[in-house]
Design an enzyme around this catalytic site. Structure first.
Site, short mmCIF file in Angstrom:
data_model
loop_
_atom_site.label_atom_id
_atom_site.label_comp_id
_atom_site.label_asym_id
_atom_site.label_seq_id
_atom_site.Cartn_x
_atom_site.Cartn_y
_atom_site.Cartn_z
N ASP A 302 0.87 -1.17 0.00
CA ASP A 302 0.00 0.00 0.00
C ASP A 302 0.91 1.23 0.00
O ASP A 302 2.14 1.13 0.05
CB ASP A 302 -0.97 -0.04 1.20
CG ASP A 302 -2.18 0.87 0.97
OD1 ASP A 302 -2.14 1.73 0.05
OD2 ASP A 302 -3.16 0.77 1.72
C1 BGC Z 1 -5.11 3.16 0.35
C2 BGC Z 1 -5.39 2.10 -0.67
C3 BGC Z 1 -5.27 2.67 -2.06
C4 BGC Z 1 -3.89 3.28 -2.22
C5 BGC Z 1 -3.61 3.82 -3.61
C6 BGC Z 1 -3.85 3.95 0.07
O1 BGC Z 1 -3.76 5.07 0.88
O2 BGC Z 1 -5.01 2.56 1.63
O3 BGC Z 1 -6.67 1.55 -0.46
O4 BGC Z 1 -5.49 1.68 -3.01
O5 BGC Z 1 -3.76 4.34 -1.28
O6 BGC Z 1 -4.34 4.95 -3.86
#
Ligand code: BGC
Length: 767
Positions: A302
């Site tokens: 993530d």
């Molecule tokens: C979130 C994810 C997301 C990623 C990319 C993160 O902050 O937890 O769910 O897919 O960002 O945008």
């Protein structure tokens, strides 16, 4: 396929997990590429950057910058890019141009296509003019996996129209803590519901052949692996403490189902479980997922989560140490997202022997396999012109149907609903007139705060009710409003008196309350009770003596135990998206019959948070003797609860095999009759209760469900079949066991008992 009549029952398949069968032509290409690639090129494939690194904002518009493109892709060989510039949604044509240019540079500089990823989380979050569906929590409430399949198929099509082949969806974390700000991104609190809906989404997004994803489908990234949704504090990205048994039995189940459905990538949980950040947990990442399931897909971090291993979690001394830990644990691609030092530091680690070359090759193989499966080598770009149904009426019709099937009718005293035409309605409350509230987060922006700028062509609740009931019959006086484009909890000075004065002129008050949009950490809260202004508004309106219909429009269940008795009708529309106001108007007018069920337990008190599958010892009658006490589970609305404008009666509940062994299949059947006045859909659920077990058993577990449509007076015999092994649980030793003894099965108001003849233990980690 008909969306209105569903007969196929949904249950978890307990068969041996099957990895995606490998395609020799894909493997040959990957092998051949690997032998030709330098270490720099390999590390570049493991790196994902945010789009902002590749350009600049010029007069409010994003422009790619050739020098920056050259540095990232030419010099550092970066193979993946994510997110919207801003981050704000762009037009489909703009995406064609941006991603088209990145592909041009990638093919020229590396000869390997880039993989672009976007959070198209409930429809085309980041593409203007695309179709927005209800959020996943609504899709869970619909209990209709075919709708999930349709919505994700359409999202895939419209995302390819935007020249993007990859999305960070679906989210199957399980909404088990109402305080958590990401409750609405999941399909509800139950692991089976998340498994069924998550795998339907994987098939909808990717299609049925993961080795050859068509030009109208995209790769999924199932997230966030795993245990993310149960932080002890309820706050985003804070530590969770979960037993191995619960991890294996519940948290893992939806991910396993998605892997079995062919999920091509998985995103990792940002936080820690039992003290160890998941990005550093080799057992969960490599052993459980890749080795035990034989999964050859790709694991992406993530956002900045390798960096978080040293900046937030303090399990690494510096960035280089963090990279060593995460890559060795099994991470294949780093969502870096800003810093090219990832590449140089990982190269040093390989040269120093701290990350084996075999691990790099394994990670790169997974990235290249993904790109190959997506057809990116043959077709790096897809063009908007080839997708004539982008943002079409056909797609809108599915979104409206999904919204209608996902708004939960919770109270209907004296059949106040549906409302008869000609009544004077007051529409009030902060959620009455905003597209932002209907959509929630991941809508045009991360926080969803600009939705009213971009979604003005759709109807707010007020606008939809005006259209349905006539402008002259519908008045708006909100009483409480949110600060436009502000933080989700920011409310303006209330004007409750104005709303009360307007209420006196109305026949019925439609009070639209809840939350404004938010996402992730900015959505943290310290009080689960609905805001004081909003509660004061409803109480003052109730003093007028006019009947109130409460419309709850919220990402998580906010406590309203003092308001519930004041309302005659209550409908929880959750976050139903751009067509959610129209769907509500249809339901309030009786043009649609509600069929949704609560996807989570709605708490009554802030300090009594529980899920439906609590252990039986949570609820006790009085104990004998000096220390008598009782424990009573008290909730506002239970999981699976939801009303209809018609009535369904259950009878004739039967089972094929009342006494069984682990290898048997159990076929349950029940007659369901529509004994009310109108056609409707019913979610037929099958629950089990293990009466005595070596670990304190759970009160109930959902084992299968099926949504059926019945005409007035019609009876259907509904069959729900499960393998007997579904009644097993993970014991204290971390292994699956089906124990001898009795189980009570339940469907509607019907129950019957069945008996397992012989205990069976599984020696393998998965049944
Ligand atoms: C979130 C994810 C997301 C990623 C990319 C993160 O902050 O937890 O769910 O897919 O960002 O945008």
């Amino acid at each position: 396929m008909s969306l209105t009549i569903l007969t196929a029952a949904c249950s978890k398949q307990a068969a041996t997990p099957t990895a995606i069968p490998s395609d020799p032509r894909i493997e040959e290409r990957v092998d051949s590429l690997l032998t030709q690639m330098t270490l720099d090129e390999k590390i570049g494939q493991m790196t994902e950057l945010a789009i902002d690194v590749l350009g600049n904002m010029v007069d409010g518009e994003f422009r790619l910058d050739d020098a920056k493109l050259h540095k990232a892709i030419g010099e550092y060989k970066v193979g993946s890019v994510l997110n919207a510039p801003g981050p704000v949604a762009q037009s489909a044509q703009c995406w064609n141009d941006i991603i088209g240019r990145i592909q041009e540079v990638s093919m020229k500089e590396i000869g390997i296509p880039c993989i672009y990823g976007l959070d198209q989380n409930h429809g085309t979050t980041y593409t203007l003019g695309g179709t927005f569906f209800p959020q996943n929590i609504n899709m869970g409430a619909s209990f209709n996996p075919e709708l999930v399949g349709e919505a994700t198929r359409i999202t895939a099509y419209e995302t390819r129209a935007s020249n993007c082949p990859w999305t960070y969806s679906p989210t199957v974390d399980m909404a088990r803590d109402p305080r958590w700000p990401r409750v609405w991104e999941n399909y509800g609190e139950d692991c089976l519901l998340n498994a069924v809906m998550g795998s339907a989404a994987v098939r909808g997004f990717q299609g049925y052949d993961p080795n050859h994803v068509g030009a109208d489908r995209i790769a999924t990234s199932v997230k966030h692996y795993m245990g993310y949704s149960q932080p002890r504090t309820g706050k985003d990205r804070t530590p969770a403490y979960i037993s191995t048994a619960e991890l294996r039995e519940k948290c893992f189940a939806p991910f396993k189902a998605c892997v079995e459905a062919g999920a091509l990538t998985i995103m990792v949980n940002s936080s820690s479980i039992n003290g160890l950040p998941v990005h550093a947990n080799r057992e969960l990442l490599t052993q459980w997922l890749k080795e035990e399931l034989g999964w050859d897909g790709m694991l992406v971090t993530d956002w900045a989560d390798i960096n978080n291993l040293y900046t937030r979690e303090h399990i690494a001394t510096d960035k280089k140490d963090a990279i060593r830990i995460a890559i060795n644990a099994g991470i294949d691609m780093a969502m870096e997202p800003y810093d090219l030092h990832f590449c140089t530091l990982l190269k040093e680690l390989v040269q120093e022997g701290k990350v084996p070359m075999s691990r790099i090759d394994d990670a790169v193989r997974r990235v290249l396999r993904l790109k190959s499966r997506l057809g990116l080598f043959e077709r790096p770009n897809t063009l908007l012109a080839d997708y004539p149904l982008f943002g079409s009426k056909e797609h809108a019709a599915v979104a409206l149907r999904a919204a209608e099937e996902s708004e939960v009718l919770l109270k209907n005293k004296n059949n106040i609903l549906p409302l008869s035409k000609g009544k004077k309605l007051l529409v009030t409350g902060p959620n009455a007139n905003a597209m932002r509230c209907l959509n929630g987060g991941w809508s045009y922006t991360w926080q969803g705060h600009l939705a009213d700028r971009f979604a003005s062509q759709y109807n707010t609740i007020y606008e939809a009710l005006q259209q349905k009931f006539g402008t002259e019959n519908v008045r708006l006086e909100q009483g409480v409003t949110y600060v436009p484009e502000g933080g989700y909890a920011e409310e303006n000075e209330p004007e409750i008196d104005k709303a009360v004065a307007a209420a006196r002129q109305a026949d019925v008050i439609i009070a639209c309350i809840g939350e404004n949009s938010y996402c992730e950490t900015p959505g943290n809260l310290s009080d689960l009770t609905l805001s004081t202004n909003q509660r004061n508004l409803v109480k003052a309106l109730a003093d007028t003596g006019k009947p109130i219909v409460l419309v709850l429009n919220e990402g998580r269940p906010r406590i309203i135990n003092d308001l519930e008795p004041l309302a005659d009708g209550i409908i929880d529309i959750l976050l139903p998206g751009n067509y959610g106001g129209d769907a509500l108007a249809n339901i309030l007018a009786g043009d649609a019959n509600p069929s949704a069920k609560m996807p989570y337990t709605y708490p009554r008190h802030p300090a009594e948070l529980i899920t439906y599958d609590y252990r039986v010892s949570e609820e006790m009658d009085k104990m004998e003797g000096a220390y008598d006490y009782d424990a009573v589970v008290s909730v506002q609305w239970p999981f699976g609860y939801g009303l209809s404008y018609t009535r369904f009666d259950y009878s004739n509940f039967q089972v094929s095999t009342p006494s069984f062994d682990a290898t048997d299949e159990l076929r349950f059947s029940v007659d369901v009759t529509n004994s009310g006045p109108r056609a409707g859909k019913e979610v037929v659920m099958l629950f089990s209760s293990d009466l005595v077990a070596s670990l304190t058993p759970e009160n109930r577990r959902l084992r299968a469900f099926s949504k059926v449509e019945l005409q007035p007076g019609e009876t259907k015999n509904v069959t729900l079949t499960i393998p007997a092994s579904d009644l097993a649980f993970v014991g204290a030793d971390g292994k699956w066991v089906l124990e001898q003894g009795d189980f009570r099965m339940q469907s509607g108001n019907q129950t019957l008992n069945i008996t397992c003849r012989q205990t069976h233990r599984w020696e393998t980690p998965n049944r």
